[in-house]
Every structure is written in structure tokens, then in C-alpha cells.
Design a protein around this motif. Sequence first.
Motif, PDB file in Angstrom:
ATOM      1  N   ALA A 156       0.843  -1.199   0.000  1.00  0.00           N
ATOM      2  CA  ALA A 156       0.000   0.000   0.000  1.00  0.00           C
ATOM      3  C   ALA A 156       0.878   1.248   0.000  1.00  0.00           C
ATOM      4  CB  ALA A 156      -0.917   0.000   1.222  1.00  0.00           C
ATOM      5  N   THR A 157       0.392   2.299  -0.646  1.00  0.00           N
ATOM      6  CA  THR A 157       1.203   3.509  -0.794  1.00  0.00           C
ATOM      7  C   THR A 157       0.456   4.762  -0.363  1.00  0.00           C
ATOM      8  OG1 THR A 157       0.482   3.773  -3.104  1.00  0.00           O
ATOM      9  CG2 THR A 157       2.538   2.564  -2.724  1.00  0.00           C
ATOM     10  N   VAL A 158       1.243   5.723   0.099  1.00  0.00           N
ATOM     11  CA  VAL A 158       0.776   7.069   0.395  1.00  0.00           C
ATOM     12  C   VAL A 158       1.679   8.002  -0.405  1.00  0.00           C
ATOM     13  CG1 VAL A 158       0.594   8.873   2.144  1.00  0.00           C
ATOM     14  CG2 VAL A 158      -0.068   6.541   2.704  1.00  0.00           C
ATOM     15  N   VAL A 159       1.144   8.643  -1.422  1.00  0.00           N
ATOM     16  CA  VAL A 159       1.930   9.499  -2.306  1.00  0.00           C
ATOM     17  C   VAL A 159       1.527  10.953  -2.093  1.00  0.00           C
ATOM     18  CG1 VAL A 159       2.514  10.047  -4.705  1.00  0.00           C
ATOM     19  CG2 VAL A 159       2.168   7.654  -4.006  1.00  0.00           C
ATOM     20  N   VAL A 160       2.502  11.785  -1.766  1.00  0.00           N
ATOM     21  CA  VAL A 160       2.243  13.208  -1.544  1.00  0.00           C
ATOM     22  C   VAL A 160       2.117  13.910  -2.892  1.00  0.00           C
ATOM     23  CG1 VAL A 160       3.112  15.343  -0.527  1.00  0.00           C
ATOM     24  CG2 VAL A 160       3.505  13.164   0.634  1.00  0.00           C
ATOM     25  N   GLU A 161       0.997  14.608  -3.073  1.00  0.00           N
ATOM     26  CA  GLU A 161       0.761  15.407  -4.282  1.00  0.00           C
ATOM     27  C   GLU A 161       0.326  16.801  -3.860  1.00  0.00           C
ATOM     28  OE1 GLU A 161      -1.934  13.598  -7.010  1.00  0.00           O
ATOM     29  OE2 GLU A 161      -0.636  11.873  -7.432  1.00  0.00           O
ATOM     30  N   GLY A 162       1.291  17.708  -3.743  1.00  0.00           N
ATOM     31  CA  GLY A 162       0.972  19.070  -3.322  1.00  0.00           C
ATOM     32  C   GLY A 162       0.446  19.102  -1.905  1.00  0.00           C
ATOM     33  N   ASP A 163      -0.762  19.635  -1.741  1.00  0.00           N
ATOM     34  CA  ASP A 163      -1.366  19.738  -0.410  1.00  0.00           C
ATOM     35  C   ASP A 163      -2.160  18.493  -0.028  1.00  0.00           C
ATOM     36  OD1 ASP A 163      -0.346  22.285  -0.065  1.00  0.00           O
ATOM     37  OD2 ASP A 163      -2.113  23.258  -0.933  1.00  0.00           O
ATOM     38  N   ASP A 164      -2.164  17.481  -0.899  1.00  0.00           N
ATOM     39  CA  ASP A 164      -2.914  16.251  -0.656  1.00  0.00           C
ATOM     40  C   ASP A 164      -1.992  15.051  -0.597  1.00  0.00           C
ATOM     41  OD1 ASP A 164      -5.214  17.765  -0.752  1.00  0.00           O
ATOM     42  OD2 ASP A 164      -5.738  17.174  -2.797  1.00  0.00           O
ATOM     43  N   VAL A 165      -2.547  13.939  -0.135  1.00  0.00           N
ATOM     44  CA  VAL A 165      -1.891  12.645  -0.302  1.00  0.00           C
ATOM     45  C   VAL A 165      -2.893  11.709  -0.952  1.00  0.00           C
ATOM     46  CG1 VAL A 165      -0.243  12.862   1.591  1.00  0.00           C
ATOM     47  CG2 VAL A 165      -2.509  11.936   2.049  1.00  0.00           C
ATOM     48  N   VAL A 166      -2.378  10.827  -1.818  1.00  0.00           N
ATOM     49  CA  VAL A 166      -3.220   9.862  -2.514  1.00  0.00           C
ATOM     50  C   VAL A 166      -2.877   8.473  -1.991  1.00  0.00           C
ATOM     51  CG1 VAL A 166      -3.878   8.902  -4.737  1.00  0.00           C
ATOM     52  CG2 VAL A 166      -3.333  11.336  -4.545  1.00  0.00           C
ATOM     53  N   ILE A 167      -3.903   7.749  -1.606  1.00  0.00           N
ATOM     54  CA  ILE A 167      -3.746   6.474  -0.901  1.00  0.00           C
ATOM     55  C   ILE A 167      -4.292   5.346  -1.763  1.00  0.00           C
ATOM     56  CG2 ILE A 167      -4.531   5.169   1.113  1.00  0.00           C
ATOM     57  CD1 ILE A 167      -4.740   7.998   2.482  1.00  0.00           C
ATOM     58  N   ASN A 168      -3.494   4.282  -1.888  1.00  0.00           N
ATOM     59  CA  ASN A 168      -3.922   3.088  -2.606  1.00  0.00           C
ATOM     60  C   ASN A 168      -3.431   1.853  -1.869  1.00  0.00           C
ATOM     61  OD1 ASN A 168      -5.206   3.645  -5.450  1.00  0.00           O
ATOM     62  ND2 ASN A 168      -3.558   5.158  -5.232  1.00  0.00           N
ATOM     63  N   GLY A 169      -4.243   0.807  -1.874  1.00  0.00           N
ATOM     64  CA  GLY A 169      -3.809  -0.441  -1.267  1.00  0.00           C
ATOM     65  C   GLY A 169      -4.943  -1.245  -0.674  1.00  0.00           C
ATOM     66  N   LYS A 170      -4.596  -2.469  -0.273  1.00  0.00           N
ATOM     67  CA  LYS A 170      -5.545  -3.381   0.355  1.00  0.00           C
ATOM     68  C   LYS A 170      -5.080  -3.677   1.782  1.00  0.00           C
ATOM     69  CE  LYS A 170      -6.353  -5.863  -4.006  1.00  0.00           C
ATOM     70  NZ  LYS A 170      -6.263  -7.200  -4.663  1.00  0.00           N
ATOM     71  N   LYS A 171      -6.007  -3.668   2.713  1.00  0.00           N
ATOM     72  CA  LYS A 171      -5.726  -4.020   4.100  1.00  0.00           C
ATOM     73  C   LYS A 171      -6.758  -5.033   4.573  1.00  0.00           C
ATOM     74  CE  LYS A 171      -2.370  -0.964   4.691  1.00  0.00           C
ATOM     75  NZ  LYS A 171      -0.975  -1.333   5.067  1.00  0.00           N
ATOM     76  N   TRP A 172      -6.344  -5.885   5.499  1.00  0.00           N
ATOM     77  CA  TRP A 172      -7.328  -6.774   6.106  1.00  0.00           C
ATOM     78  C   TRP A 172      -6.991  -7.008   7.572  1.00  0.00           C
ATOM     79  CZ3 TRP A 172      -7.325 -12.577   4.246  1.00  0.00           C
ATOM     80  CH2 TRP A 172      -6.068 -13.142   4.436  1.00  0.00           C
ATOM     81  N   TRP A 173      -7.891  -7.722   8.262  1.00  0.00           N
ATOM     82  CA  TRP A 173      -7.828  -7.857   9.712  1.00  0.00           C
ATOM     83  C   TRP A 173      -7.760  -6.485  10.369  1.00  0.00           C
ATOM     84  CZ3 TRP A 173      -9.815 -12.118  11.048  1.00  0.00           C
ATOM     85  CH2 TRP A 173      -9.627 -13.255  10.259  1.00  0.00           C
ATOM     86  N   SER A 174      -8.533  -5.580   9.797  1.00  0.00           N
ATOM     87  CA  SER A 174      -8.652  -4.222  10.343  1.00  0.00           C
ATOM     88  C   SER A 174      -9.750  -4.252  11.409  1.00  0.00           C
ATOM     89  CB  SER A 174      -9.002  -3.242   9.225  1.00  0.00           C
ATOM     90  OG  SER A 174      -7.974  -3.238   8.238  1.00  0.00           O
ATOM     91  N   SER A 175      -9.324  -4.376  12.654  1.00  0.00           N
ATOM     92  CA  SER A 175     -10.263  -4.597  13.755  1.00  0.00           C
ATOM     93  C   SER A 175     -11.113  -3.363  14.026  1.00  0.00           C
ATOM     94  CB  SER A 175      -9.506  -4.990  15.023  1.00  0.00           C
ATOM     95  OG  SER A 175      -8.834  -6.209  14.831  1.00  0.00           O
ATOM     96  N   GLY A 176     -12.389  -3.613  14.316  1.00  0.00           N
ATOM     97  CA  GLY A 176     -13.336  -2.543  14.598  1.00  0.00           C
ATOM     98  C   GLY A 176     -14.010  -1.981  13.377  1.00  0.00           C
ATOM     99  N   LEU A 177     -13.680  -2.493  12.195  1.00  0.00           N
ATOM    100  CA  LEU A 177     -14.178  -1.927  10.945  1.00  0.00           C
ATOM    101  C   LEU A 177     -15.696  -2.016  10.823  1.00  0.00           C
ATOM    102  CD1 LEU A 177     -13.094  -0.651   8.272  1.00  0.00           C
ATOM    103  CD2 LEU A 177     -13.153  -2.957   7.293  1.00  0.00           C
ATOM    104  N   GLY A 178     -16.298  -3.020  11.442  1.00  0.00           N
ATOM    105  CA  GLY A 178     -17.740  -3.193  11.296  1.00  0.00           C
ATOM    106  C   GLY A 178     -18.574  -2.438  12.303  1.00  0.00           C
ATOM    107  N   HIS A 179     -17.932  -1.764  13.252  1.00  0.00           N
ATOM    108  CA  HIS A 179     -18.698  -1.091  14.306  1.00  0.00           C
ATOM    109  C   HIS A 179     -19.495   0.072  13.723  1.00  0.00           C
ATOM    110  CE1 HIS A 179     -19.654   0.927  18.080  1.00  0.00           C
ATOM    111  NE2 HIS A 179     -19.310  -0.189  18.697  1.00  0.00           N
ATOM    112  N   PRO A 180     -20.760   0.202  14.123  1.00  0.00           N
ATOM    113  CA  PRO A 180     -21.580   1.294  13.577  1.00  0.00           C
ATOM    114  C   PRO A 180     -20.993   2.678  13.819  1.00  0.00           C
ATOM    115  CG  PRO A 180     -22.961  -0.315  14.705  1.00  0.00           C
ATOM    116  CD  PRO A 180     -21.543  -0.690  15.000  1.00  0.00           C
ATOM    117  N   ARG A 181     -20.143   2.833  14.831  1.00  0.00           N
ATOM    118  CA  ARG A 181     -19.566   4.142  15.119  1.00  0.00           C
ATOM    119  C   ARG A 181     -18.142   4.306  14.591  1.00  0.00           C
ATOM    120  NH1 ARG A 181     -21.454   6.267  21.099  1.00  0.00           N
ATOM    121  NH2 ARG A 181     -23.706   6.075  20.771  1.00  0.00           N
ATOM    122  N   ALA A 182     -17.653   3.345  13.812  1.00  0.00           N
ATOM    123  CA  ALA A 182     -16.311   3.459  13.239  1.00  0.00           C
ATOM    124  C   ALA A 182     -16.294   4.581  12.203  1.00  0.00           C
ATOM    125  CB  ALA A 182     -15.893   2.140  12.609  1.00  0.00           C
ATOM    126  N   LYS A 183     -15.464   5.579  12.435  1.00  0.00           N
ATOM    127  CA  LYS A 183     -15.444   6.757  11.561  1.00  0.00           C
ATOM    128  C   LYS A 183     -14.077   7.052  10.948  1.00  0.00           C
ATOM    129  CE  LYS A 183     -19.735   7.667  12.523  1.00  0.00           C
ATOM    130  NZ  LYS A 183     -20.783   7.383  11.496  1.00  0.00           N
TER     131      LYS A 183
END
Length: 414
Positions: A156-183
Motif C-alpha cells: 500500500a502507498t501514500v503518495v504526496v501530491e501538493g497539499d494532498d496525499v493519494v492512498i492506494n492499497g488493500k488491508k485486512w484484519w482491520s479490527s473494529g471496521l464493522g462497528h456502527p460508530r467506526a469513523k
Amino acid sequence: MNFEPSDRSKDYRERVQRFIRDHIQPVEARYWADVRASDHGGDWRRWKVPSIMEELKARARAEGLWNLFLPDAKLGAGLSTLEYAPIAEETGRSLMAPEVFNCNAPDTGNMEVLWKYGSEEQKARWLTPLLAGEIRSVFCMTEPDVASSDATNMQATVVVEGDDVVINGKKWWSSGLGHPRAKIAIFMARTPDSTADRHHQHSMVLVPLDAPGVEVQRMLPVYGDYDAPHGHGEVHFHNVRVPRGNIIGGPGMGFEIAQGRLGPGRIHHCMRCIGAAEQALDLMIDRGMKRTAFGKPLLNLGGNRERVAEARIAIDQARLLTLYAAWKLDELGALGAMNEISAIKVVAPNVLQKVVDDAIQIHGGAGVSQDTALSGFFAQARSLRLADGPDEVHKGVIARIELARRGFSRSRES
């Protein structure tokens, strides 16, 4: 060194014990039954948190049993790692208790990251509602397509483009992802930089889960249980664009922040393991003395008394080692306690797994059901032998430090 809890630590521990006994234990079985009834086969979009959780959290906060993990007297209890360790052990006796006190993973680690490394803007937007228990968070590090035991494998990558960053990639076993209050998610990825060494090419970025391009693919069951209403999910990031100000600490700081995050968090995990092992041992003894077979209590058959003795020895050894690691972490920081932190990360989940396995055997069929907490404790133990680094990685760290102590440098390793 002195592992005797301070007066403040004793006071918090006794209050937490009473709260669990008086308010959590009477409703916990019903809470998890309600959760399982609304599981919906892993469809996290339909998950709901039973109302009793919010009622208990409000009560805990009103009683000052809130954010006990945070070593900041204004935002939390202001306890050291060593002072908090016995409290974490008490919460480990219940699968429900950590969230009631706003001391549950991965939020604790994420809050510590923002508290220690976050900008004032990041703290105001995300840390404040996390500390209030108004939202939940996710930590996105492990990836499905590489051996994530080596974090430098990240694709997965985080590429800085000026005042932004562009994010691409796959993640898993991301705990808490299904919680209704996950923001919000803390996303760790490579920030390509040919001039930096391999431990300064990763960054952590705050990514709102409703940002365009964030796609939750599925929830991942652990031994058939989706662990609702929190869950562990696979999430893909497709050209997700967020402000550069969402980078925590700056580009290339990912590994340094990860070490700071994982040190205290591993103490918390291990002490909760010890609490769970104590609870499993209690259940084992109660069951073994109340049930009979062949005219004898179960504990008097098949070497079960020896298993009780072995459990007591192992739990006490694990506790002392973890308290030593906590003390050393407070004294020297995460790098100074690396050997001990790695050791407890191996020891505590393995002790829990063995004690729970023996308790399951005493319980017979009930042990593998959801009538007790044992199946949940077993899944917790087995999962933690992978989470935050598998056993083999931590043993490798210990061996490297030990070899260096004897004068054998890393360059001579094969």
C-alpha cells in the motif's frame, strides 16, 4: 524495582472490580446473546450495538472509570504503564469490559498515537470524540497479498501530491471496521523515497472511512465468529485523496510511531490475557469440583489437579514478566524494553491458550459452545499469537538482542 501497585492503582482496580461484578457480569451473557442474534451472517451494515453497552459506558464515565489507559491526568487517569497493568488484567476477565471503560483495542492504541504524535487539528477532530467514546476507530496495517510479519513488505502507498496525499492499497484484519460508530482509520503504508532507509519510507495517515474510494469488502470470521459488533474486515483504498495534514507526525514517521504505539498496547493485551487466564482457571475449578464422573469430582481424575497447579504457576510467571516489561517501558521507553515486550507477547497468549484449552476439556461440550466465555478466550489467545507480530518474529527479536549482548553483530547472522 518495585511491582507493588500504587495507592491510586489499587483504588482504580478495586473500583473496576466492583463495577464488573455489580454491573457487567449480570448482563454480559444477555449482551452477547443479543449481539449474536443480530449478527446477520457477517453483514456489518446491519450490525447494532445493544443499548446496554451505552448505558454501562455512561455509568462508567460518571464514576470516573474512563480512559484509564491514558497516562495524562487531564484526559485520562494519568497512570503509568505499570500502574495501569493490574487494571487491564481485571478488564481481561470479561470480553465486554474493555469497551465499557473506553479502554478497548484498537482505539486505545490509536488514541495514544494521536495524543503523542498528532497535530492540534488532528486531536481536535479525532482524538476528542474518541476520548469521549462518541466514535470508534480502525488501524489498517496488515495486507492480504504479502507476508505482513515483515512490515517492510507493505505494498500500500501514500503518495504526496501538493497539499494532498493519494492512498492506494488493500488491508485486512482491520479490527473494529464493522462497528456502527467506526469513523476514522489510521492507515500505514509506504511513502516512496529513494533517499531514505527502509525504516523511514512509511507513513501513518488519518483516513475517514466515508472518504471516496474507501471500500469495505467483507468481514472476516475468526473460527466462524464475526466478532460483531466490532468485526475484523478487509478494506480496499482506491485513489483515496485526503489533505496532507492528515499525515501523523510527517512523512516517513510510520515505523517510529508504530513502535511507540505497540509498546504500551502489548502490555495492555498481555495483562488482559492474564485476566482472561485467571477467569478460565476459575471456571475450570468450579466446573471440575461441581461435576462428578466415576464417583469422583472431575478435578480428581486424569491429572486435572496437576493441570490446575501448572496453570497457577504459568499465570503467575506471565504476570511477573509482564509487570517487569511494564516497569522497564516506563523507565526506558519502548526501545529500551524491546526484549521484554517481545517476550511477553510470546508468553501471555500462549499461557492463555493452554489454560483455556484445559478449561475447555473440563467443560466438555459446553467448553466449545458459547455458553461460557471460553471459546471467546481461546479465539483471543490464538489470534494474539499472530496480531502485532507472530511468535516467531518476537522470538527472532529476543535472539538478536541476546546474540548482540554476546558480541555477535547482525552482519554475522546467516
